[in-house]
Each structure stands twice: as structure tokens, then as C-alpha cells.
Motif scaffolding. Structure first.
Motif, PDB file in Angstrom:
ATOM      1  N   GLN B  89       0.943  -1.094  -0.089  1.00  0.00           N
ATOM      2  CA  GLN B  89      -0.060   0.078  -0.058  1.00  0.00           C
ATOM      3  C   GLN B  89       0.864   1.337  -0.053  1.00  0.00           C
ATOM      4  N   GLN B  90       0.602   2.256  -0.867  1.00  0.00           N
ATOM      5  CA  GLN B  90       1.089   3.424  -0.909  1.00  0.00           C
ATOM      6  C   GLN B  90       0.672   4.534   0.267  1.00  0.00           C
ATOM      7  N   SER B  91       1.458   4.973   0.814  1.00  0.00           N
ATOM      8  CA  SER B  91       1.200   6.341   1.651  1.00  0.00           C
ATOM      9  C   SER B  91       1.754   7.591   1.259  1.00  0.00           C
ATOM     10  N   TYR B  92       2.139   7.807  -0.017  1.00  0.00           N
ATOM     11  CA  TYR B  92       2.762   8.865  -0.696  1.00  0.00           C
ATOM     12  C   TYR B  92       1.834   9.960  -0.785  1.00  0.00           C
ATOM     13  N   ILE B  93       0.583   9.576  -1.191  1.00  0.00           N
ATOM     14  CA  ILE B  93      -0.383  10.728  -1.702  1.00  0.00           C
ATOM     15  C   ILE B  93      -1.807  10.101  -1.619  1.00  0.00           C
ATOM     16  N   THR B  94      -2.831  10.856  -1.153  1.00  0.00           N
ATOM     17  CA  THR B  94      -4.262  10.230  -1.189  1.00  0.00           C
ATOM     18  C   THR B  94      -4.476  10.294  -2.735  1.00  0.00           C
ATOM     19  N   PRO B  95      -5.585   9.571  -2.931  1.00  0.00           N
ATOM     20  CA  PRO B  95      -6.101   8.409  -2.337  1.00  0.00           C
ATOM     21  C   PRO B  95      -5.119   7.304  -2.139  1.00  0.00           C
ATOM     22  N   TRP B  96      -4.927   6.971  -1.032  1.00  0.00           N
ATOM     23  CA  TRP B  96      -3.858   5.805  -0.556  1.00  0.00           C
ATOM     24  C   TRP B  96      -4.298   4.399  -1.235  1.00  0.00           C
ATOM     25  N   THR B  97      -3.670   3.738  -1.963  1.00  0.00           N
ATOM     26  CA  THR B  97      -3.995   2.740  -2.611  1.00  0.00           C
ATOM     27  C   THR B  97      -3.139   1.505  -2.322  1.00  0.00           C
ATOM     28  N   PHE B  98      -3.894   0.352  -2.589  1.00  0.00           N
ATOM     29  CA  PHE B  98      -3.173  -0.984  -2.211  1.00  0.00           C
ATOM     30  C   PHE B  98      -3.187  -1.865  -3.457  1.00  0.00           C
ATOM     31  N   GLY B  99      -2.091  -2.657  -3.281  1.00  0.00           N
ATOM     32  CA  GLY B  99      -2.009  -3.728  -4.376  1.00  0.00           C
ATOM     33  C   GLY B  99      -3.114  -4.816  -4.027  1.00  0.00           C
ATOM     34  N   GLN B 100      -3.242  -5.795  -5.296  1.00  0.00           N
ATOM     35  CA  GLN B 100      -4.209  -6.609  -5.356  1.00  0.00           C
ATOM     36  C   GLN B 100      -4.038  -7.748  -4.420  1.00  0.00           C
ATOM     37  N   GLY B 101      -2.952  -7.861  -3.766  1.00  0.00           N
ATOM     38  CA  GLY B 101      -2.710  -9.028  -2.777  1.00  0.00           C
ATOM     39  C   GLY B 101      -1.750 -10.053  -3.594  1.00  0.00           C
ATOM     40  N   THR B 102      -1.011 -10.967  -2.677  1.00  0.00           N
ATOM     41  CA  THR B 102      -0.307 -12.214  -3.214  1.00  0.00           C
ATOM     42  C   THR B 102      -0.649 -13.215  -2.024  1.00  0.00           C
TER      43      THR B 102
END
Lengths: 120, 107
Positions: B89-102
Motif C-alpha cells: 500500500q502506498q502512503s505517498y499521496i491520497t487516495p492511498w492505494t493497495f496492491g491486489q494481494g499475494t
């Protein structure tokens, strides 16, 4: 022990509204900014809202903007979410999350989740 | 919005194995990358923040690295409790976004 506990989930008809609460305990609530994050099998994890420590700054994801109201009561150590005009794609588990003190956007504490189902 | 892409989507491993998961951002996020573990249908748990800092209580067999657009999570000496799904998950800029998962599964 630090804890977040959501309540208020359930089944809602399309076009309806929902209200969720998140009760915090075990830590200094006003020291942390908070978020709502939701999870669906199809879209995975989605951050939807942020509220600052004193509630003066609030940000929302575009997917819910205009339909969501987020607030907090530091005296009651509680976070709230209200969402209107619900759609099928709002069906999800809704989590309240706490940000690390010095790293907003890093979610170091999660509630157990509140399941919301939007269906007629 | 910043897109986060994880690979692989799933992998099979055995206890004691070394496992590496990669995460790519669609633009530079400096080191604002977090890793979470989800297992047994429970809420995700923070493992690593700002790319390589281990969250309190997380075992040292977990390690994160990377900056810019490319990041890795390595689990050394995989333990039974490590099977589950991992998200960046990136917390650089909103909207904070997640990967799809492993999903890490038992071989």
C-alpha cells in the motif's frame, strides 16, 4: 490493549443509507488520525476516508465523495461514518483504522470490520 | 490515482522457505510503501512501513526494501503462521492505494 470495534453494519437497500460507528479503547484517541477502509472480494482493499486528529481535515476517495460524512468525537473516543445513496458496489467489509502517529497513511491498528450488504 | 501492482498473485511454499513478493507503483512514491498481512479471515496487520521499517512486534524474518517504484517483501524461514495474503500500500499521496494481494499457500 489498543482496540477498535466497529458497529452498525447490516443489509441496506440500493439508494439507502448506512451509519457505522467505531469505538476506540486502550490508547490516546486524540493522538491519532483515523481512516475508513473497505474490502470486497472483487476490488480488494480500498481506502475511502481520512480524518485528522482534531477532525479539522477530512479527505475522501472519489468513489464515495459527495455521499459520505465522516466525523469523530474525541471525548467519546469514537469515529463515525455515514453514507447515502448506496449502490451494490458499496457492499463490503468496512474497517476503521488508525494511522501511525508520525506516518499518516500507515494503518497500524484495524477494527474487526463491519459487513455492509447493499441489495434489494 | 497511483496504481500498485503485486507479483506474483499467488505462490506455493513450504515451511522454512524464503519467499519474495514484489510491488510496483505506477509512479514514484519515494519510500512511502507499507506491507500488510491478512490471514484466517481477520483484518490486515501492518508488517512494515516506509519500505523497510518493521512494525512493533513483527518478527525479524520479515524484511522490506525498495524505493521509487519498485519494492520487495522477503520472508525468510517461512513459518506456519505466515501463510496468508500480503498487500502492499502506498502512503505517498491520497487516495492511498493497495496492491491486489499475494496469497502465500502451502505447497
Amino acid at each position: 490493549e489498543a482496540q477498535l470495534v466497529e458497529s452498525g453494519g447490516g443489509s441496506v437497500q440500493p439508494g439507502g443509507s448506512l451509519s457505522l460507528s467505531c469505538a476506540a479503547s486502550g490508547f490516546t484517541f486524540s493522538d491519532h488520525s483515523l481512516n475508513w477502509v473497505r474490502q470486497t472480494p472483487g476490488k480488494g482493499l480500498e481506502w475511502i476516508s481520512y480524518i485528522s486528529r482534531d477532525g479539522s481535515d477530512i479527505y475522501h476517495a472519489d468513489s464515495v465523495k459527495g455521499r459520505i460524512t465522516v466525523s469523530r468525537d474525541n471525548a467519546k473516543t469514537s469515529l463515525y461514518l455515514q453514507m447515502t445513496n448506496l449502490r451494490a458496489e458499496d457492499t463490503a467489509a468496512y474497517y476503521c483504522t488508525r494511522n501511525l502517529k508520525d506516518n499518516s497513511g500507515s494503518f497500524d491498528l484495524w477494527g474487526q470490520g463491519a459487513l455492509v450488504t447493499v441489495s434489494s | 490515482d497511483i496504481q500498485m501492482t503485486q507479483s506474483p498473485s499467488s505462490l506455493s511454499a513450504s515451511v522454512g522457505d524464503r519467499v519474495t513478493i514484489t510491488c510496483r507503483a505506477s509512479q514514484s512514491i519515494m519510500s512511502y510503501l507499507n506491507w500488510y498481512q491478512e490471514n484466517s479471515g481477520k483484518a490486515p496487520k501492518l508488517l512494515i512501513y516506509v519500505s523497510s521499517t518493521l512494525h512493533s512486534g513483527v518478527p525479524s524474518r520479515f524484511a522490506g526494501s525498495g524505493s521509487g517504484t519498485y519494492f520487495t517483501l522477503t520472508i525468510s524461514n517461512l513459518q506456519p503462521e505466515d501463510f496468508g495474503t500480503y498487500y502492499c500500500q502506498q502512503s505517498y499521496i491520497t487516495p492511498w492505494t493497495f496492491g491486489q494481494g499475494t496469497k502465500v499457500e502451502v505447497k
